[in-house]
Each structure stands twice: as C-alpha cells, then as structure tokens.
Write a protein that holds these residues in place. Structure first.
Motif, PDB file in Angstrom:
ATOM      1  N   HIS A  22      61.530  38.937  10.030  1.00  0.00           N
ATOM      2  CA  HIS A  22      61.068  39.481  10.904  1.00  0.00           C
ATOM      3  C   HIS A  22      59.969  39.975  10.520  1.00  0.00           C
ATOM      4  CE1 HIS A  22      60.120  40.518  14.800  1.00  0.00           C
ATOM      5  NE2 HIS A  22      59.419  41.470  14.205  1.00  0.00           N
ATOM      6  N   LEU A  23      59.797  40.529   9.778  1.00  0.00           N
ATOM      7  CA  LEU A  23      58.557  40.638   8.947  1.00  0.00           C
ATOM      8  C   LEU A  23      57.057  39.374   8.410  1.00  0.00           C
ATOM      9  CD1 LEU A  23      59.306  43.442   6.538  1.00  0.00           C
ATOM     10  CD2 LEU A  23      57.448  43.847   8.298  1.00  0.00           C
ATOM     11  N   LEU A  24      57.985  38.531   7.451  1.00  0.00           N
ATOM     12  CA  LEU A  24      57.209  37.295   7.302  1.00  0.00           C
ATOM     13  C   LEU A  24      56.971  36.564   8.343  1.00  0.00           C
ATOM     14  CD1 LEU A  24      59.018  36.529   4.691  1.00  0.00           C
ATOM     15  CD2 LEU A  24      56.995  36.520   4.790  1.00  0.00           C
ATOM     16  N   GLN A  25      57.654  36.084   9.798  1.00  0.00           N
ATOM     17  CA  GLN A  25      57.595  35.996  10.699  1.00  0.00           C
ATOM     18  C   GLN A  25      56.215  36.734  11.925  1.00  0.00           C
ATOM     19  OE1 GLN A  25      60.936  35.358  13.415  1.00  0.00           O
ATOM     20  NE2 GLN A  25      60.613  32.933  13.388  1.00  0.00           N
ATOM     21  N   THR A  26      56.449  38.072  11.951  1.00  0.00           N
ATOM     22  CA  THR A  26      55.144  38.633  12.051  1.00  0.00           C
ATOM     23  C   THR A  26      53.630  38.145  11.563  1.00  0.00           C
ATOM     24  OG1 THR A  26      57.265  40.352  13.231  1.00  0.00           O
ATOM     25  CG2 THR A  26      54.477  40.867  13.079  1.00  0.00           C
ATOM     26  N   VAL A  27      54.124  38.239  10.405  1.00  0.00           N
ATOM     27  CA  VAL A  27      52.813  37.727  10.102  1.00  0.00           C
ATOM     28  C   VAL A  27      52.243  35.795  10.004  1.00  0.00           C
ATOM     29  CG1 VAL A  27      51.616  37.031   7.733  1.00  0.00           C
ATOM     30  CG2 VAL A  27      53.023  39.385   7.974  1.00  0.00           C
ATOM     31  N   ALA A  28      52.891  35.366  10.450  1.00  0.00           N
ATOM     32  CA  ALA A  28      52.626  33.937  10.422  1.00  0.00           C
ATOM     33  C   ALA A  28      52.169  33.831  12.674  1.00  0.00           C
ATOM     34  CB  ALA A  28      53.636  33.630  10.183  1.00  0.00           C
ATOM     35  N   GLN A  29      53.062  34.702  13.715  1.00  0.00           N
ATOM     36  CA  GLN A  29      52.145  35.160  14.631  1.00  0.00           C
ATOM     37  C   GLN A  29      50.818  35.619  14.894  1.00  0.00           C
ATOM     38  OE1 GLN A  29      55.974  36.689  16.330  1.00  0.00           O
ATOM     39  NE2 GLN A  29      57.331  34.802  16.221  1.00  0.00           N
ATOM     40  N   ILE A  30      50.794  37.417  13.833  1.00  0.00           N
ATOM     41  CA  ILE A  30      49.492  37.305  14.529  1.00  0.00           C
ATOM     42  C   ILE A  30      48.223  36.029  13.927  1.00  0.00           C
ATOM     43  CG2 ILE A  30      48.425  39.551  13.218  1.00  0.00           C
ATOM     44  CD1 ILE A  30      50.867  40.820  13.217  1.00  0.00           C
ATOM     45  N   ALA A  31      48.701  35.445  12.095  1.00  0.00           N
ATOM     46  CA  ALA A  31      47.433  35.009  11.921  1.00  0.00           C
ATOM     47  C   ALA A  31      47.438  33.906  13.075  1.00  0.00           C
ATOM     48  CB  ALA A  31      48.315  34.510  10.590  1.00  0.00           C
ATOM     49  N   ALA A  32      48.302  33.610  14.012  1.00  0.00           N
ATOM     50  CA  ALA A  32      47.949  32.453  15.271  1.00  0.00           C
ATOM     51  C   ALA A  32      47.281  33.154  16.224  1.00  0.00           C
ATOM     52  CB  ALA A  32      49.246  31.778  15.450  1.00  0.00           C
ATOM     53  N   SER A  33      47.227  34.326  16.581  1.00  0.00           N
ATOM     54  CA  SER A  33      46.981  35.126  17.705  1.00  0.00           C
ATOM     55  C   SER A  33      45.307  35.556  16.262  1.00  0.00           C
ATOM     56  CB  SER A  33      47.890  36.598  17.892  1.00  0.00           C
ATOM     57  OG  SER A  33      48.022  37.499  16.893  1.00  0.00           O
ATOM     58  N   GLU A  34      45.347  35.829  15.248  1.00  0.00           N
ATOM     59  CA  GLU A  34      44.296  35.681  15.299  1.00  0.00           C
ATOM     60  C   GLU A  34      43.231  34.886  14.726  1.00  0.00           C
ATOM     61  OE1 GLU A  34      42.510  39.266  14.002  1.00  0.00           O
ATOM     62  OE2 GLU A  34      44.138  40.000  15.133  1.00  0.00           O
ATOM     63  N   GLY A  35      43.679  33.501  15.163  1.00  0.00           N
ATOM     64  CA  GLY A  35      42.598  32.027  14.454  1.00  0.00           C
ATOM     65  C   GLY A  35      42.416  32.280  13.380  1.00  0.00           C
ATOM     66  N   ILE A  36      43.993  32.193  13.048  1.00  0.00           N
ATOM     67  CA  ILE A  36      43.173  31.869  10.905  1.00  0.00           C
ATOM     68  C   ILE A  36      44.492  31.271  10.634  1.00  0.00           C
ATOM     69  CG2 ILE A  36      42.290  33.453  10.469  1.00  0.00           C
ATOM     70  CD1 ILE A  36      44.213  35.328   9.467  1.00  0.00           C
ATOM     71  N   ALA A  37      45.321  30.099  12.037  1.00  0.00           N
ATOM     72  CA  ALA A  37      46.562  30.211  11.287  1.00  0.00           C
ATOM     73  C   ALA A  37      46.492  28.545  10.539  1.00  0.00           C
ATOM     74  CB  ALA A  37      47.943  29.795  12.265  1.00  0.00           C
ATOM     75  N   ASP A  38      45.427  27.232  11.852  1.00  0.00           N
ATOM     76  CA  ASP A  38      45.372  26.390  10.627  1.00  0.00           C
ATOM     77  C   ASP A  38      44.393  26.586   9.339  1.00  0.00           C
ATOM     78  OD1 ASP A  38      47.030  25.253  13.161  1.00  0.00           O
ATOM     79  OD2 ASP A  38      45.182  25.227  14.126  1.00  0.00           O
ATOM     80  N   THR A  39      43.723  27.302  10.475  1.00  0.00           N
ATOM     81  CA  THR A  39      42.107  27.568   8.868  1.00  0.00           C
ATOM     82  C   THR A  39      42.840  27.619   7.503  1.00  0.00           C
ATOM     83  OG1 THR A  39      41.921  29.470   9.308  1.00  0.00           O
ATOM     84  CG2 THR A  39      40.541  27.502  10.088  1.00  0.00           C
ATOM     85  N   GLY A  40      43.658  28.661   7.787  1.00  0.00           N
ATOM     86  CA  GLY A  40      44.823  29.168   6.565  1.00  0.00           C
ATOM     87  C   GLY A  40      44.393  30.666   6.074  1.00  0.00           C
ATOM     88  N   TYR A  41      45.633  30.630   5.204  1.00  0.00           N
ATOM     89  CA  TYR A  41      45.700  32.880   4.542  1.00  0.00           C
ATOM     90  C   TYR A  41      46.481  32.843   3.998  1.00  0.00           C
ATOM     91  CZ  TYR A  41      49.984  32.069   7.705  1.00  0.00           C
ATOM     92  OH  TYR A  41      51.217  31.889   7.963  1.00  0.00           O
ATOM     93  N   ARG A  42      45.794  34.147   3.025  1.00  0.00           N
ATOM     94  CA  ARG A  42      47.063  35.054   2.301  1.00  0.00           C
ATOM     95  C   ARG A  42      48.139  35.855   2.590  1.00  0.00           C
ATOM     96  NH1 ARG A  42      44.487  34.602  -3.629  1.00  0.00           N
ATOM     97  NH2 ARG A  42      44.837  32.241  -2.754  1.00  0.00           N
ATOM     98  N   THR A  43      49.226  35.887   2.523  1.00  0.00           N
ATOM     99  CA  THR A  43      49.596  37.244   2.501  1.00  0.00           C
ATOM    100  C   THR A  43      50.066  37.775   0.738  1.00  0.00           C
ATOM    101  OG1 THR A  43      51.273  36.152   4.165  1.00  0.00           O
ATOM    102  CG2 THR A  43      52.081  37.312   3.424  1.00  0.00           C
ATOM    103  N   VAL A  44      50.017  38.475   0.843  1.00  0.00           N
ATOM    104  CA  VAL A  44      50.311  39.518  -0.432  1.00  0.00           C
ATOM    105  C   VAL A  44      51.767  40.611  -0.037  1.00  0.00           C
ATOM    106  CG1 VAL A  44      49.358  40.805  -1.993  1.00  0.00           C
ATOM    107  CG2 VAL A  44      48.261  39.047  -1.656  1.00  0.00           C
TER     108      VAL A  44
END
Ligand code: 5GP
Ligand code: ZN
Length: 112
Positions: free
Chosen positions: A61-83
């Motif tokens: 759920h933590l990982l899915q939440t990161v991915a969903q927030i990346a989408a809502s922040e508009g950075i899912a397609d350009t890319g991001y990093r999770t640490v």
C-alpha cells in the motif's frame, strides 16, 4: 509513540503540508526538499525502519500510494525516484519509516 516526530504528525500535534491521507498512510511535503517535488509517505502506525516492516499488505500500500501521488503530482511519466533510507549507514535521520518521493528534476546515479 509519543516522542516520535512523524507519529506527532499523524496525531496532528505537529502540522504538515498534507498531500494525501487514508486509514493506513499519510503523505506530506518534506520540510527541506531535495527536488522540486519531495514528498514523504509514512505508515500511520509506528514502524521504526524498513527492517521492522512486518505487514506485506502495508508495504504494498505504501508503494502504491507513492505511485498514485507521482501521478497526481504530474511526474509519473517523466519519472521520479523513491528512496527508503534504513539505519545509520543508509542515512536515516527520522526513525519512523518513510518513503521519499523525489521528482521534477533529473536524478543522478549512483545516489550519494
Ligand atoms: P531520512 O534521512 O530519515 O530518510 O529523511 C528524513 C526526512 O524528513 C528529511 O528529508 C527531512 O527533511 C524530513 N523532515 C525532518 N523533519 C521534518 C519536519 O518537521 N517536517 C517535514 N515535513 N519534514 C521533515
Ligand atoms: Zn512514529
């Protein structure tokens, strides 16, 4: 845990710039951002480090939440990093598990 900074945020004793919340997780903007987008996603229950994460459902759920927030922040397609920094050699400073979501700039590798 009453003396834990992030537990105090979950309990609303310390205000946060909230991005997302549900029954299991809270996401808020990092106070000292290392990228244009820098969000922390934490479990509401106190888990000190990744070594202490027992619940596979919560982990997912933590990982899915990161991915969903990346989408809502508009950075899912350009890319991001999770640490996840774990313990002293991993650079962990706050001992309540948190996933960093970093984006909005080009990341370098290897991480420092
Ligand atoms: P760590 O090094 O433990 O992986 O990351 C801790 C993160 O928590 C850091 O990026 C730091 O800027 C952030 N942080 C520390 N104190 C606060 C605070 O009071 N509020 C917010 N929003 N972030 C914090
Ligand atoms: Zn805590």
């Amino acid at each position: 845990m009453t003396d834990c900074l992030f537990c105090k945020m979950v309990n609303q004793a310390i205000p946060v710039d909230k991005v997302f919340e549900d029954e299991r997780v809270l996401a808020f903007r990092d106070i000292n951002p290392k990228a244009p987008t820098h969000i922390l996603v934490i479990p509401k229950q106190h888990v000190a480090t990744l070594n202490d994460l027992q619940d596979p459902s919560l982990a997912g759920h933590l990982l899915q939440t990161v991915a969903q927030i990346a989408a809502s922040e508009g950075i899912a397609d350009t890319g991001y990093r999770t640490v996840i920094n774990c313990n002293a050699a991993g650079g962990q400073e706050v001992y309540h598990l948190h996933l960093h979501l970093l984006g909005g700039r080009q990341m370098s590798w290897p991480a420092g």
